[in-house]
Design a protein around this motif. Structure first.
Motif, PDB file in Angstrom:
ATOM      1  N   THR A 195       0.860  -1.117  -0.105  1.00  0.00           N
ATOM      2  CA  THR A 195       0.004  -0.057   0.016  1.00  0.00           C
ATOM      3  C   THR A 195       0.764   1.293   0.098  1.00  0.00           C
ATOM      4  OG1 THR A 195      -1.563  -1.275   1.358  1.00  0.00           O
ATOM      5  CG2 THR A 195      -1.967   1.308   1.294  1.00  0.00           C
ATOM      6  N   PRO A 240     -10.773  -0.456   0.559  1.00  0.00           N
ATOM      7  CA  PRO A 240     -10.624  -1.791   0.014  1.00  0.00           C
ATOM      8  C   PRO A 240     -11.786  -1.926  -1.020  1.00  0.00           C
ATOM      9  CG  PRO A 240     -11.763  -2.160   2.154  1.00  0.00           C
ATOM     10  CD  PRO A 240     -11.401  -0.726   2.206  1.00  0.00           C
ATOM     11  N   SER A 241     -11.163  -2.743  -2.039  1.00  0.00           N
ATOM     12  CA  SER A 241     -12.052  -2.772  -3.066  1.00  0.00           C
ATOM     13  C   SER A 241     -13.342  -3.291  -2.795  1.00  0.00           C
ATOM     14  CB  SER A 241     -11.625  -3.321  -4.202  1.00  0.00           C
ATOM     15  OG  SER A 241     -10.896  -4.635  -4.085  1.00  0.00           O
ATOM     16  N   ASP A 285      -7.018   0.856  -5.613  1.00  0.00           N
ATOM     17  CA  ASP A 285      -7.869  -0.251  -5.059  1.00  0.00           C
ATOM     18  C   ASP A 285      -9.285   0.390  -5.185  1.00  0.00           C
ATOM     19  OD1 ASP A 285      -6.215  -1.983  -3.091  1.00  0.00           O
ATOM     20  OD2 ASP A 285      -5.311   0.177  -3.387  1.00  0.00           O
ATOM     21  N   GLN A 293     -10.799  -0.333  -8.714  1.00  0.00           N
ATOM     22  CA  GLN A 293     -10.482  -1.566  -9.408  1.00  0.00           C
ATOM     23  C   GLN A 293     -11.618  -1.727 -10.482  1.00  0.00           C
ATOM     24  OE1 GLN A 293     -11.576  -4.699  -6.545  1.00  0.00           O
ATOM     25  NE2 GLN A 293     -10.568  -6.406  -7.644  1.00  0.00           N
TER      26      GLN A 293
END
Ligand SMILES: Nc1ncnc2c1ncn2[C@@H]1O[C@H](COP(=O)(O)OP(=O)(O)OP(=O)(O)O)[C@@H](O)[C@H]1O
Ligand SMILES: Nc1ncnc2c1ncn2[C@@H]1O[C@H](COP(=O)(O)OP(=O)(O)OP(=O)(O)O)[C@@H](O)[C@H]1O
Ligand SMILES: [Mg+2]
Ligand SMILES: [Mg+2]
Lengths: 287, 333, 369, 254, 238
Positions: free
Chosen positions: C120, C200-201, C229, C232
């Motif tokens: 990340t 987060p995706s 992310d 995506q």
């Protein structure tokens, strides 16, 4: 001041979204005494149907909602006939087992046929505009949801508290054998109520899709939230569910504004506090 | 249910002695199954150890749900308390495995005291929701206290010293499994005594009608709280076992999902017999393991189908099937 | 003979899509490079780990090693799962090639870990400078409250403040947040002109981006930055218009323009079944397979984890994402990071269009440790 | 203060409805009192107030001269204030034997023990079988309560109360649902009670009331409207009109 | 619906594998009154609930007005004229008194509820109370009123006097007698108090261990104390 107002309006909108999705569950849990953990699964199915109708068939928003509700009810009929009918009146935990199983199946099947990606239901022009309410803008869609929530609350309350059907339904849940002995066709009553609850789940799933997007895991992802909200309100009580949604919506929204890091803390601490003060939920029906 | 109950009245009601025999036979059977697992699946001991740890959790749920009628979807809070306590102790230099298990049990009991203290204020659904709220708060706390718990990355790096200074916790997991199995047996026997005691009977009474119990002159709250503490100790033992055997503790061990899964296993096996807890855990986790290895992508559907099938075939859980079979034999003389 | 490779990933549950991408990457690689190396047939064994669960992760790894006798472990989507496996590796004499888990520290926990994904910190790092250069002096960071989120927050703050900006507020929101309006209100009240976000995706990204637009922040001209992310590719059809123009930084875009990527995308889409579902975990898996193939080549089918890992230290090749290298010391992948913008391609499909390249980025998260 | 049990000015209302109004009553040791009155007069409510299932709006309850009004239901039971339920409250999964055993163990303070066996104690078992025998329940002693006839469940209610060795026993319609042929069982059981025990019985079966009671209190609309010996009650015109109807007449003829 | 005759032929029923009723046959002409006697646990309740269809029936026929209702579910039997006042009252605890009555009226108009209030003024006072709040006797009144409102052709009463004040008992028995004699209902009464049972009915039926052991005119039973003693117990008749 402006911030406070702004938060208040967010809280109201969020609360109403919760309400519209949960009210069907409150009906099933409180009145039919079925802990239907698959409620979210039906909302999700409706979401998929609406998405399909709107994007692949090119239908309008209203038509998609209608089709989604009908479609979901049609899908639920055999499930009611062959599965749910076996668990009416069973101990709650047996119902939990079965409806979780059903949820797993729905998730698996949806994943298989529809794929794991997000599905959206395009909004009509009128609802997708941000609306200026003086001190800020708010999505027109949120106002629509608030209106839907209010309409559903009113209609349902009337149906349950004022009509003969509502009385028969409550009697059946209270003591099915005795209702039967008094000439109430309990299976029919159950089937109709179930269809209504599913219809509400479907409506909630579709109009709430802007907040809780449709994807296969939807059915499990929001299960806890639904369960908590319904119970805090007192299962089966429409005003109770409304109060719970608004209060929890408010706590959640303000909590997330003031101390986002502790957002969940506020929500669940509020739940604990409320339940300690109202051990049957806000307006739980006395047993 | 009627059928099963009737069977009891048709045959002479088993008295205290035959109860003892039945339990002895049950325990022998469990030991045999445990040993068979060791010989038959020597390559799956990690899974079997995990089943043992979860079985402890499910047993602890049976104590409060099956015997006291207190619905809970938050038992993982107690499991996690045990796991984290053992994990943190281990990272801080306490590496003797049995000590770690004891620490876990104590932490679980303490958490049980807390949880019971809060949950027993409400009834029914509200109670269930309290349990959810509690486990979510535990989860959140474990996430926030990342300095001690490792937060969402998990608490890794547990170096457990060999059991009794002799047996290493190795890759094959033999030590961990055998230790877990013995622990499980000891706990199971202890619990059999607990539920057969006057205290156990009192709990069953409370489950059915607390007002009646009060009118008999017995307090309800302290009795249930005591059961929560016992149940916490059992869950904590499970958590500590999981921590010792896997040498990591993750947030999943205080999650709602774990609680819910464990409850599902219990209901699958059948409430209020202790055997149901074991059967449910083994069947659920074993089935899940087999189908997820068979088809890692769509096994969820099959697990769902299993749950539905069990409800349709044996609404009282798998243990009720045993009773049914026995009854139908007796029903046809 | 057959060499077995065990792959652990989320093949069911809420992250099933990511697991599917693992599988697509693996299958694409095998389709393009054959199913055997030097005469050794390769068999893949998938194991499902639907959510972060270290205990189960360890049990699965143990089972793969002990029962299935795999020589290589691969996959792993979540950091805690990787952390649970690494202590086993030396005893098991098995290397672990990480296809995704993105916390920097993992590679330090065992010398037998190689990572072909990203961290990340690595993908976030360039954004600090970009934001400052685009005129943002005050920024607010909003991240999901878990390991990678915190990593992203730190990485952005560091880069942004090094460039001369000021992070006026750092918001961490619980993972299960569904309504983001209060957060947006917070952003508005902070007075920042730039927003850095990490989620987060998955489904919440949709709500986040919509809330950004609906609460009028977009109209107000607040600039929005995030690692990739958030956009995506598999979420793009749903995000669509709402995300148009959004700038993200990442190591891979499906729309990357190179012959390697064309080949890869073609094979991977075939494996996954639908072009909409393909995204970054597939490339991590694809390159991970490349590393594993190289390891097998070096050991000639014998189980020797150390030799295998040594063989890929310093390995460099052209991946679908561009030129990459395994750092000999850290065993983490060094790669280009791209600044991308959500835009429509010729067919009217939304893509992450690369607009700027930051070549040869190491993992800054590791450098600091 | 020689009264074993005494109630002073007890009142209770639900919402606007006054269900008990200023009820005062006292019972010396050995008292056999019947509480009668029309349906909904507040008899069960009175028992609920006295035993602590409900909190009174005003008034006091005294046992052995001590004020128990502030005590919870459990403490009152432990002090010897025991009741039966009008609508049976039993554990349908347990057998009568288990019910009574549990009660005896609880009385002896052994019910919360973890380290002893439920059936281990022979002297408890003897007492239990004694009680069950008295009420004619030995035949069904080991059947689940859910499967025995309702009349037998009524008898079990009484068995549990007896097992608590009460000082003051409040029986809420003990004979309802018990066939007239079996009421002698209840009477016998009552006769065998220790003479020092004070018993209050609510009952609509007047034959039983008149055989049992030495004193009768009549409650109507939450108030005591009459108090006296059995024959005085039957003669009182107010009571006849409100409650007895032709019963008194029939009885005087018979 | 006017009173209808009831014919029970070779009825057997029970719970699970245990047979409680064995081969029970009897008939009651339209508008007649029958009392069923028997000691505790002899199967009286089981007989009535089997007639209503709430129990498992192993064999036999139940004819109301000549039509066999035995294959039907209880709701259909209720619609074809059987009504039961159960021993356990089974009022709907979470419904108000008025709502309880509404469930009982079947398809008749709502204002017929007044009939129930006329019969039991007490219920009118309590009409907005929830079922669980009622006193024992009030629950009994409600249960009886609720079933009678449905105008069953055959009324099954399982100890309907239990817990009622003597005045009310008398009035109620008169009301039952009137309902039968005016040809509105055929009534089967289970009653523990022998005298009331004999006063009420023309014919009596005694059950013992699930079989009919005696059947005949109530006068015959009254005249023969030995018989009573044998089947029902000592001291039943004063
Ligand atoms: N919780 C409550 N809320 C409202 N009213 C109640 C409640 N409990 C009882 N009542 C009312 O109080 C009155 C007295 O009830 P109670 O049960 O004491 O009568 P009772 O004298 O025992 O009558 P019965 O002989 O019929 O058993 C009844 O009219 C009842 O409806
Ligand atoms: N649910 C049940 N399961 C099994 N057996 C039962 C069940 N209910 C009743 N029985 C048995 O059936 C027999 C008849 O019971 P029933 O209730 O019909 O008797 P009754 O004559 O009505 O008695 P009472 O006068 O006490 O009301 C009894 O022996 C009883 O134990
Ligand atoms: Mg009463
Ligand atoms: Mg009966």
């Amino acid at each position: 001041m402006q911030t406070i107002l702004s938060i208040a309006i967010d809280a109201l909108a969020f609360g109403m979204v919760l309400f519209i999705i949960c009210i069907g569950l409150s009906l099933t849990m409180g009145l039919m005494r079925v802990v239907n953990l698959a409620h979210g699964a039906f909302a999700m199915i409706a979401g998929y149907i609406a998405s399909y109708a709107a994007r692949d068939l090119g239908l309008g928003y209203a038509a998609s909602i209608f089709l989604a509700i009908i479609g979901t009810i049609v899908i639920s009929i055999p499930l009611e006939r062959f599965l749910y009918r076996r668990i009416y009146g069973s101990p709650e935990l047996t119902q939990v087992l079965m409806t979780i199983g059903l949820t797993f199946c729905v998730i698996g099947i949806t994943n298989y046929f529809m794929g794991p990606t997000l599905k959206i239901i395009p909004l009509p022009e009128a609802l997708s505009q941000p609306l200026d309410v003086g001190f800020r803008t708010i999505a027109a869609h949120r106002l629509f949801v608030i209106a839907c929530g209010a309409a559903v609350a009113g209609g349902l309350w009337y149906l349950i508290e004022r009509t003969t059907f509502g009385i028969k339904l409550r009697a059946t849940v209270d003591n099915a054998a005795m209702s039967d002995a008094l000439g109430v066709r309990t299976q029919v009553v159950y089937a109709i109520s179930f269809a209504i609850a599913i219809g509400l789940a479907a409506l909630g799933g579709v109009v709430g899709a802007e907040f809780l997007p449709i994807e296969p895991y939807y059915a499990l992802r929001y299960m806890v939230t639904f369960l908590v909200v319904v119970s805090v309100g007192g299962a089966g009580s429409i005003p109770g569910a409304l109060i719970a949604c608004l209060v929890l919506g408010f706590v959640d929204t303000t909590g997330r504004y003031l101390m986002p890091d502790f957002g969940n803390f506020f929500f669940y601490a509020a739940v604990i506090l409320i339940v300690c003060l109202f051990p049957r939920g806000f307006l739980g029906r006395a047993q | 249910m009627h059928i099963m109950a009737q069977a009891g009245t048709v045959s002479a009601m088993p008295d205290a002695k035959s109860h003892l025999w039945r339990d002895a036979a049950g325990i022998a059977l469990i030991s045999a199954c445990g040993a068979a697992g060791y010989w038959l699946f020597p390559d799956n001991l990690a899974l079997l150890t995990r089943i043992v740890a979860v079985a402890l959790l499910v047993l602890s749920i049976d104590l409060v749900v099956g015997y006291c009628g207190v619905a809970t979807l938050g038992q993982a809070a107690l499991f996690g308390a045990g796991a984290y306590a053992a994990g943190i102790a281990c990272v801080n230099g306490v590496t003797e495995p049995m000590t770690l298990i004891a620490i876990g049990a104590i932490a679980g009991a303490a958490a049980g005291l807390l949880m019971g203290g809060v949950m027993l204020r409400a009834h029914g659904l509200a109670q269930l929701v309290l349990s959810i709220a509690i486990v979510q708060l535990f989860h959140e706390a474990a996430n926030k206290a990342s300095a001690y718990t490792g937060g969402s990355d998990g608490l890794a790096g547990l170096m457990v010293s060999p059991l009794f200074g002799l047996f290493e916790f190795d890759l094959w997991g033999r030590t961990a499994y055998l230790m877990g199995l013995v622990l499980l047996l000891l706990v199971f026997i202890a619990l059999k005594f607990v539920v057969a005691s006057p205290f156990g009977m009192l709990c069953r009474g409370i489950k059915q009608d607390p007002v009646r119990i009060r009118a008999m002159g017995a307090f309800v709250f302290p009795v249930l709280l005591k059961m929560f503490v016992i149940s916490g100790a059992v869950a904590g033992t499970g958590g500590a076992l999981a921590a010792v055997s896997t040498q990591v503790v993750g947030l999943d061990s205080v999650s709602f999902e774990l609680s819910a899964n464990a409850l599902v296993m219990l209901v699958l096996g059948g409430l209020g017999t202790l055997y149901g807890a074991l059967i449910g855990t083994v069947i659920f986790m074993g089935f899940e393991h087999v189908v997820s290895a068979f088809n890692p992508f769509h096994w969820m559907t099959m697990v769902g189908a299993l749950l539905i099938a069990v409800v349709l075939a044996a609404p009282g859980g798998l243990t009720s099937l045993v009773g049914k079979v026995a009854a139908s034999r007796q029903g046809k003389p | 003979d057959t060499i077995k490779v065990g792959i652990i990933g989320p093949f069911s549950g809420p992250f099933a899509l990511q697991g599917k991408n693992f599988q697509a990457g693996v299958e694409a690689y095998m389709a393009l490079n054959g199913k055997s190396v030097k005469g050794h047939d390769i068999e893949i064994i998938y194991r499902d780990l639907p959510a972060a669960n270290p205990a189960q992760s360890r049990a699965l790894a143990q089972e793969l090693v002990v029962k299935e006798k795999v020589q290589y472990l691969g996959g792993v989507y979540f950091t805690p799962d990787a952390m649970a496996i690494t202590p086993l590796l030396s005893q098991a004499n098995t290397p672990l090639v990480i296809f995704n888990a993105a916390t920097s520290a993992i590679v330090n926990t065992s010398p037998l870990v190689v990572r072909t994904s990203f961290t990340t910190a690595q993908t976030t790092n360039p954004l600090g400078k970009i934001a400052f250069n685009e005129g943002v002096k005050k920024a607010i960071t909003v991240v999901s409250d878990y390991g990678p989120g915190v990593d992203a927050e730190n990485a952005f703050r560091k880069a942004f403040e090094a460039a001369g900006g000021q992070v006026v507020e750092a918001v961490r929101m619980p993972m299960n947040t569904t309504d983001f309006s209060p957060i947006m209100q917070r952003v508005r009240d902070s007075g920042a002109t730039g927003l850095f976000a990490f989620l987060p995706s998955g489904p919440p990204t949709l709500g986040f981006v919509k809330a950004f637009n609906e609460t009028g922040l977009k109209k107000a001209g607040i600039k929005f930055y995030a690692p990739g992310d958030l956009t995506q590719e598999s979420d793009l059809p749903a995000l669509g218009e709402a995300a148009e123009g959004l700038k993200t930084s990442f190591h891979y875009s499906v729309a990357h323009d190179s012959p390697e990527n064309k080949k890869f995308v073609e094979a991977a889409v075939k494996a996954i079944g639908s072009a909409d579902q393909l995204s970054f975990p597939a490339v991590g898996a694809y390159d991970g397979m490349h590393v594993i193939y190289k390891m097998i080549e070096a050991t000639d089918g014998k189980q020797d984890a150390k030799k295998a890992v040594d063989a890929v230290r310093g390995l460099s090749w052209t991946s679908p994402r561009g030129p990459v290298r395994i750092e000999p010391e850290t065993r983490h992948i060094t790669q280009n990071i791209y600044l991308r913008e959500v835009a429509k391609d010729a067919d009217g499909k939304y893509i992450n269009k690369e607009i700027q390249t930051f070549p040869d980025q190491k993992d800054p998260g590791l450098a600091t440790q | 203060m020689s009264d074993l049990f005494r109630v002073e000015n007890l009142s209770k209302s639900f919402g606007g409805l006054a269900v008990s109004r200023n009820i005062s009553l006292s019972m010396p040791e050995g008292e056999r009192l019947a509480l009668i009155g029309p349906n909904g007069a507040g008899k069960t409510t009175f028992v609920n107030l006295v035993t602590g299932q409900l909190r009174p709006s005003a008034g006091r309850v005294l046992l052995n001269g001590g004020d128990v009004t502030q005590l919870g239901a459990v403490r009152r039971v432990r002090k010897g204030l025991v009741r039966t339920f009008q609508v049976t409250r039993l554990f349908s999964d347990l057998t009568p034997e288990e019910h009574v055993t549990l009660t005896v163990l609880q009385r002896e303070g052994k019910a919360t023990r973890i380290l002893s066996r439920f059936r281990g104690n022979t002297h408890v078992a003897d007492e239990v079988h004694g009680i069950l025998g008295t009420l004619g329940l030995h035949e069904v002693a080991r059947r689940k309560v859910g499967q025995i006839a309702y009349g037998q469940q009524r008898l079990l209610e009484i068995a549990i109360a007896l097992a608590l060795k009460p000082k003051v026993l409040l029986l809420d319609e003990p004979a309802a649902g018990v066939p007239s042929a079996d009421t002698p069982r209840i009477e016998q059981a009552l006769e065998r009670l220790p003479p020092s025990l004070a018993v209050l019985m609510i009952e609509h079966d007047m034959d039983l009331v008149f055989r049992f009671a030495r004193r009768v209190v009549v409650l109507a609309a939450g108030e005591v409207i009459f108090e006296g010996g059995p024959s005085e009650v039957a003669a009182d015109p107010k009571v006849r009109e409100a409650y007895l109807g032709n019963y008194a007449h029939a009885r005087s003829v018979a | 619906m006017p009173a209808a005759s009831l014919d029970v032929r070779n009825l057997s029923a029970g719970y699970g594998p245990t047979l409680v009723l064995e081969d029970v046959s009897f008939s009651v002409p339209a508008g007649a009154r029958l009392s069923i006697l028997g000691r505790n646990g002899m199967g009286k309740t089981t007989l009535l609930s089997t007639l209503m269809g709430m129990n498992r029936r192993y064999g036999g026929e139940i004819l109301v007005g000549g039509k066999d209702l035995s294959p039907l579910k209880s709701s259909e039997r209720a619609r074809r004229g059987i009504g039961l006042v159960p021993q356990t009252r089974d009022i709907f605890r979470s419904l108000t008194v008025e709502e309880n009555l509404i469930v009982g009226i079947k398809d008749r108009p709502r204002n017929v509820i007044q009939e129930a209030y006329d019969m039991f003024p007490r219920l009118h006072e309590r009409r907005n109370n929830l079922g669980w709040q009622l006193s024992g006797g009030e629950q009994q009144m409600l249960s009886t009123a609720r079933t009678i409102l449905g105008r069953p052709a055959v009324l099954l009463l399982d100890e309907p006097l239990e817990g009622l004040a003597p005045v009310i008992c008398e009035e109620l028995m008169e009301a039952f007698t009137l309902l039968a004699s005016s040809g509105e209902m055929t009534i089967l009464l289970v009653e523990q108090r022998l005298e009331s049972a004999l006063d009420f009915a023309e014919t009596v039926l005694i059950l013992e261990r699930g079989r009919i052991v005696w059947q005949g005119a109530s006068e015959a039973l009254r005249a023969d104390p030995g018989l009573v003693e044998h089947y029902i117990g000592v001291g039943s008749l004063h």
